[in-house]
Design a protein around this motif. Structure first.
Motif, PDB file in Angstrom:
ATOM      1  N   SER A   2       0.949  -1.148  -0.128  1.00  0.00           N
ATOM      2  CA  SER A   2       0.115   0.110  -0.010  1.00  0.00           C
ATOM      3  C   SER A   2       0.861   1.307  -0.029  1.00  0.00           C
ATOM      4  N   PRO A   3       0.247   2.423  -0.412  1.00  0.00           N
ATOM      5  CA  PRO A   3       1.185   3.518  -0.479  1.00  0.00           C
ATOM      6  C   PRO A   3       1.568   4.171   0.824  1.00  0.00           C
ATOM      7  N   GLU A   4       0.811   3.541   1.894  1.00  0.00           N
ATOM      8  CA  GLU A   4       1.192   4.291   3.101  1.00  0.00           C
ATOM      9  C   GLU A   4       2.442   3.231   3.728  1.00  0.00           C
ATOM     10  N   ALA A   5       2.231   2.037   3.414  1.00  0.00           N
ATOM     11  CA  ALA A   5       3.398   1.157   3.896  1.00  0.00           C
ATOM     12  C   ALA A   5       4.802   1.580   2.897  1.00  0.00           C
ATOM     13  N   LYS A   7       5.082   4.635   2.019  1.00  0.00           N
ATOM     14  CA  LYS A   7       5.699   5.742   2.596  1.00  0.00           C
ATOM     15  C   LYS A   7       6.440   5.375   3.944  1.00  0.00           C
ATOM     16  N   LYS A   8       5.891   4.601   4.831  1.00  0.00           N
ATOM     17  CA  LYS A   8       6.503   4.361   5.916  1.00  0.00           C
ATOM     18  C   LYS A   8       7.771   3.583   5.728  1.00  0.00           C
ATOM     19  N   HIS A   9       7.872   2.900   4.804  1.00  0.00           N
ATOM     20  CA  HIS A   9       9.420   2.006   4.523  1.00  0.00           C
ATOM     21  C   HIS A   9      10.436   3.346   4.104  1.00  0.00           C
ATOM     22  N   TYR A  10       9.863   4.120   3.112  1.00  0.00           N
ATOM     23  CA  TYR A  10      10.767   5.386   2.692  1.00  0.00           C
ATOM     24  C   TYR A  10      11.254   6.088   3.891  1.00  0.00           C
TER      25      TYR A  10
END
Length: 305
Positions: A2-5, A7-10
């Motif tokens: 997911s985009p949130e995942a 973003k969190k990974h980034y």
């Protein structure tokens, strides 16, 4: 993912890279800052670089707090500068390594080793004769001793007091000269022994001694009441001289000598002069200041502050 995942990974990856960059940033920064920190020791330990490391950590933490996104670009710029400097002999990777190597050598690898030879135990064994005499005489010139000071003050008041207004300090100096030269008695040192008595010793023994003892007593006593003196060693003899000042001061001193010691047969006043500075002879071989010198074979002059 997911985009949130993503973003969190980034963000997590950026955080890790930022921390790594910050740590790596400290490595070149600390030795550079150490160049501007004076040597600091705790016991036998040199802690300059440790202080520099602490300052570097504080700087990087502030950067991470204030301008966190710039840590990685700043680190890359520093790396680029260091690579460029490798070809220009400025601050390079070699200097960084040398900084850390130096702190290791200073604290662990290099140790002190005192050389255990005669020079360490008694360096005076290797003095040249002039230096040895100068050191020994200066050790005895204890003009701040209270016994010397009280002796000088007492006898500086005994003579010529009616001329104090006219000749001021010269009245005290020449009064003291008269007392010492009138009462000093020559007593030789033991054969082949050159003993330098302190002025206190000479005062307490009743003003007896040889030319060295007289010179030290005269100079120290006069210095204790403000005069400037030096000792002159000539062939077979030592004598004291007192600084008078310039040509005008010397003419005043000459008038005072003639006034105070007029009963003596004064043919001329002897002195040394260089660059307009006048010194008069205070030897015990003459009954007045500026008496004749024994000879002109000067070996050494010992000056005092």
């Amino acid at each position: 993912m997911s985009p949130e995942a993503i973003k969190k990974h980034y963000i997590t990856t950026q955080e890790i890279l930022t921390n790594i960059a910050g740590i790596l940033f400290i490595i070149p920064l600390a030795p550079f800052l150490c160049r501007f920190i004076p040597p600091v020791f705790i016991g036998d330990w040199n802690v300059d670089l440790i202080i520099a490391l602490i300052i570097s950590v504080i700087i990087i933490r502030l950067m991470q707090w204030l301008v966190k996104p710039l840590i990685i670009p700043a680190f890359l710029v520093v790396c680029a500068i260091l690579i460029y400097n490798q070809f220009n002999s400025n601050y390079t990777f070699t200097n960084i390594a040398s900084g850390y190597k130096a702190i290791v050598n200073q604290n662990w690898n290099v140790r002190e080793q005192k050389q255990t030879d005669q020079l360490s135990f008694d360096p005076h064994l290797f003095e040249n004769p002039e230096k040895k005499v100068t050191r020994l005489v200066k050790e005895k010139m204890q003009y701040k001793d209270s016994v010397v000071r009280n002796f000088a003050v007492k006898h500086s008041l005994e003579n010529f007091d009616e001329f104090n207004y006219k000749y001021q300090r010269l009245t005290r100096y020449f009064s003291l000269f008269k007392y010492i030269n009138t009462n000093f008695k020559y007593v030789p040192d033991a054969q082949r022994d050159e003993y330098y008595a302190t002025p206190r010793e000479t005062i307490l023994n009743g003003l007896g001694g040889d030319c060295d003892d007289h010179s030290i007593l005269m100079a120290a006593s006069l210095m204790s009441i403000g005069a400037m003196c030096r000792l002159v060693i000539i062939e077979g003899h030592m004598y004291p001289e007192m600084y008078i000042g310039d040509k005008k001061d010397f003419e005043i001193a000459q008038a005072a000598i003639i006034q105070f010691f007029g009963d003596d047969k004064i043919d001329r006043i002897y002195y040394h002069e260089n660059d307009g500075e006048y010194w008069v002879n205070l030897d015990y071989t003459a009954s007045y200041p500026g008496g004749p010198y024994m000879n002109d074979k000067v070996k050494l002059v010992i000056a005092f502050p």
